[in-house]
Design a protein around this motif. Structure first.
Motif, PDB file in Angstrom:
ATOM      1  N   GLY A   1      -4.931  -8.205  13.073  1.00  0.00           N
ATOM      2  CA  GLY A   1      -6.078  -7.300  12.946  1.00  0.00           C
ATOM      3  C   GLY A   1      -6.511  -7.145  11.504  1.00  0.00           C
ATOM      4  O   GLY A   1      -5.956  -6.351  10.768  1.00  0.00           O
ATOM      5  N   VAL A   2      -7.540  -7.913  11.103  1.00  0.00           N
ATOM      6  CA  VAL A   2      -7.979  -7.908   9.705  1.00  0.00           C
ATOM      7  C   VAL A   2      -9.227  -7.050   9.554  1.00  0.00           C
ATOM      8  O   VAL A   2     -10.303  -7.537   9.210  1.00  0.00           O
ATOM      9  N   GLY A   3      -9.100  -5.751   9.866  1.00  0.00           N
ATOM     10  CA  GLY A   3     -10.152  -4.791   9.514  1.00  0.00           C
ATOM     11  C   GLY A   3      -9.919  -4.307   8.098  1.00  0.00           C
ATOM     12  O   GLY A   3      -9.308  -5.005   7.293  1.00  0.00           O
ATOM     13  N   ASN A   4     -10.413  -3.094   7.780  1.00  0.00           N
ATOM     14  CA  ASN A   4     -10.235  -2.569   6.423  1.00  0.00           C
ATOM     15  C   ASN A   4      -8.767  -2.479   6.028  1.00  0.00           C
ATOM     16  O   ASN A   4      -8.373  -2.909   4.952  1.00  0.00           O
ATOM     17  N   LEU A   5      -7.952  -1.891   6.928  1.00  0.00           N
ATOM     18  CA  LEU A   5      -6.550  -1.693   6.590  1.00  0.00           C
ATOM     19  C   LEU A   5      -5.801  -3.025   6.549  1.00  0.00           C
ATOM     20  O   LEU A   5      -5.023  -3.280   5.624  1.00  0.00           O
ATOM     21  N   GLY A   6      -6.063  -3.885   7.528  1.00  0.00           N
ATOM     22  CA  GLY A   6      -5.435  -5.203   7.540  1.00  0.00           C
ATOM     23  C   GLY A   6      -5.778  -5.988   6.288  1.00  0.00           C
ATOM     24  O   GLY A   6      -4.910  -6.603   5.654  1.00  0.00           O
ATOM     25  N   HIS A   7      -7.042  -5.949   5.901  1.00  0.00           N
ATOM     26  CA  HIS A   7      -7.483  -6.628   4.685  1.00  0.00           C
ATOM     27  C   HIS A   7      -6.735  -6.096   3.463  1.00  0.00           C
ATOM     28  O   HIS A   7      -6.272  -6.860   2.607  1.00  0.00           O
ATOM     29  N   ALA A   8      -6.602  -4.756   3.401  1.00  0.00           N
ATOM     30  CA  ALA A   8      -5.888  -4.154   2.264  1.00  0.00           C
ATOM     31  C   ALA A   8      -4.434  -4.613   2.235  1.00  0.00           C
ATOM     32  O   ALA A   8      -3.886  -4.904   1.171  1.00  0.00           O
ATOM     33  N   LEU A   9      -3.804  -4.685   3.416  1.00  0.00           N
ATOM     34  CA  LEU A   9      -2.390  -5.076   3.449  1.00  0.00           C
ATOM     35  C   LEU A   9      -2.206  -6.555   3.103  1.00  0.00           C
ATOM     36  O   LEU A   9      -1.218  -6.928   2.478  1.00  0.00           O
ATOM     37  N   LEU A  10      -3.190  -7.401   3.479  1.00  0.00           N
ATOM     38  CA  LEU A  10      -3.097  -8.821   3.094  1.00  0.00           C
ATOM     39  C   LEU A  10      -3.130  -8.965   1.584  1.00  0.00           C
ATOM     40  O   LEU A  10      -2.516  -9.862   1.019  1.00  0.00           O
ATOM     41  N   ASN A  11      -3.845  -8.058   0.927  1.00  0.00           N
ATOM     42  CA  ASN A  11      -3.962  -8.133  -0.533  1.00  0.00           C
ATOM     43  C   ASN A  11      -2.986  -7.191  -1.238  1.00  0.00           C
ATOM     44  O   ASN A  11      -3.022  -7.047  -2.455  1.00  0.00           O
ATOM     45  N   PHE A  12      -2.111  -6.552  -0.433  1.00  0.00           N
ATOM     46  CA  PHE A  12      -1.179  -5.571  -0.987  1.00  0.00           C
ATOM     47  C   PHE A  12      -0.073  -6.291  -1.752  1.00  0.00           C
ATOM     48  O   PHE A  12       0.444  -7.313  -1.329  1.00  0.00           O
ATOM     49  N   ASN A  13       0.281  -5.704  -2.890  1.00  0.00           N
ATOM     50  CA  ASN A  13       1.296  -6.314  -3.732  1.00  0.00           C
ATOM     51  C   ASN A  13       2.689  -5.824  -3.326  1.00  0.00           C
ATOM     52  O   ASN A  13       3.237  -4.927  -3.932  1.00  0.00           O
ATOM     53  N   PHE A  14       3.208  -6.396  -2.223  1.00  0.00           N
ATOM     54  CA  PHE A  14       4.578  -6.033  -1.844  1.00  0.00           C
ATOM     55  C   PHE A  14       5.486  -6.334  -3.037  1.00  0.00           C
ATOM     56  O   PHE A  14       5.273  -7.293  -3.753  1.00  0.00           O
ATOM     57  N   HIS A  15       6.447  -5.449  -3.242  1.00  0.00           N
ATOM     58  CA  HIS A  15       7.254  -5.545  -4.472  1.00  0.00           C
ATOM     59  C   HIS A  15       7.723  -6.979  -4.722  1.00  0.00           C
ATOM     60  O   HIS A  15       8.150  -7.666  -3.812  1.00  0.00           O
ATOM     61  N   GLN A  16       7.647  -7.362  -5.975  1.00  0.00           N
ATOM     62  CA  GLN A  16       7.987  -8.733  -6.314  1.00  0.00           C
ATOM     63  C   GLN A  16       9.441  -9.067  -6.015  1.00  0.00           C
ATOM     64  O   GLN A  16       9.796 -10.217  -5.795  1.00  0.00           O
ATOM     65  N   ASP A  17      10.302  -8.006  -6.017  1.00  0.00           N
ATOM     66  CA  ASP A  17      11.711  -8.287  -5.764  1.00  0.00           C
ATOM     67  C   ASP A  17      12.030  -8.291  -4.269  1.00  0.00           C
ATOM     68  O   ASP A  17      13.179  -8.382  -3.881  1.00  0.00           O
ATOM     69  N   SER A  18      10.994  -8.173  -3.420  1.00  0.00           N
ATOM     70  CA  SER A  18      11.272  -8.214  -1.990  1.00  0.00           C
ATOM     71  C   SER A  18      11.128  -9.632  -1.481  1.00  0.00           C
ATOM     72  O   SER A  18      10.500 -10.485  -2.095  1.00  0.00           O
TER      73      SER A  18
END
Lengths: 213, 213
Positions: free
Chosen positions: A90-107
């Motif tokens: 589901g790539v709506g507003n929230l999905g789009h934000a999560l695709l571009n979200f910077n999950f911690h680099q150490d994860s």
């Protein structure tokens, strides 16, 4: 395994410990006391000592904890030594934000596929992640051996999509919809309900005195 | 007040109860058993009865709970009978998604102002919310009597912005950044860390058998 019995609240703090230990490691620190950790992550030191004690006596009185030992320990416990394949649906507003979200680099978390119904999104790449049409979802989830999905579809299709996901061998769902999903018992569902987060915060502001997590 | 002593886990379920009771009400239902509630929201019925018991004997054996009574009760407890003014700070991808997020219709939460540094966003309206420049933040938070802020700024400015927010009379911060904020004790901070959510889900998949919240 002893860790099977740790309280859920402890389990939820493990990623926080792991992240801050990596920050300490990167700054060249070799050992840390529970008080220093407490100051950094705003969890009281007695809680930290109790949390760590579930995993055996990891620290020494007057010395503190060995940073590298703890990192190795948590890396293993949190399966950070393996890559977990995650898909977003589901790539709506929230999905789009999560695709571009910077999950911690150490994860070790990488979103490796996304699925959507919107023709404008299908067959594009957003945040480095290829977006497939929904009718390819079950096949792709299986082929890519995806074990966790992030569900950001509209609420009115959430149960239907989740049921399809359950047929594809997925083990866990991070559910951002407002629906409480019905899924087989062997699939773990964690709900991130943003309205609830705000309402709970407001409740605590009105009913409790001190701040905390 | 008795409710001062309820466990945090119970407090976090109150918005879920409130929401489902409203759904029942809208469908014309006058009473509900703990078993029916349990099926709908996937919380076991013993937990529901225990949660409700913290607020006195709200149900009658063999009858269940009166839906309207419960709604009135939770509406008051959750301050849903008053409007809470919320501001959002930082209109990047996640902030943008939250401005357009459909907070449940039965909630009293309205984002009434947003703040950003990007000239493309400043003085525009997104999701019905006006976006102000950052140098107007403290003034606007005070003038609009905003009590809760959603923090979606980049991590490297999170502490600085949070410190400014604390000067503006705000009571609570919903922190989406990966930073653990240092703020005065009279400001309540809840952290929504999406990397932690995923890591915790993976931890539970690997270490526990049954699904659950």
């Amino acid at each position: 395994m002893a860790e099977n019995k740790i309280p859920r609240a402890t389990a939820k703090r493990l990623p926080i410990y792991y992240r801050y230990l990596n920050i300490l490691h990167d700054s060249g620190k070799l050992r840390v006391s529970s008080n220093e950790l407490a100051d950094a992550i705003h969890v009281d030191s007695a809680t930290i000592r109790r949390d760590f004690s579930y995993f055996g006596a990891l620290g020494k009185r007057g010395y503190g904890y060995d940073v590298n030992d703890l990192i190795e320990f948590f890396k293993n416990i949190l399966h950070q030594d393996r890559l977990t394949n995650v898909a977003l649906i589901g790539v709506g507003n929230l999905g789009h934000a999560l695709l571009n979200f910077n999950f911690h680099q150490d994860s070790n978390i990488r979103i490796s596929a996304a699925f959507d119904t919107n023709p404008k999104n299908i067959n594009t790449i957003q945040g480095g992640v290829p977006i497939y049409p929904m009718d390819k979802m079950v096949t792709q989830l299986k082929e890519q051996q995806i074990s966790v999905v992030i569900l950001t579809v509209p609420s009115n299709v959430a149960q239907k999509v989740a049921s399809q996901v359950s047929e594809a061998g997925v083990s866990g769902v991070l559910n951002f919809t407002s629906i409480r999903l019905s899924l087989p018992d062997d699939i773990r569902v964690h709900n991130v309900d943003l309205t609830n987060e705000l309402q709970t915060l407001i409740y605590f502001i009105e009913h409790y005195d001190k701040k905390s997590e």
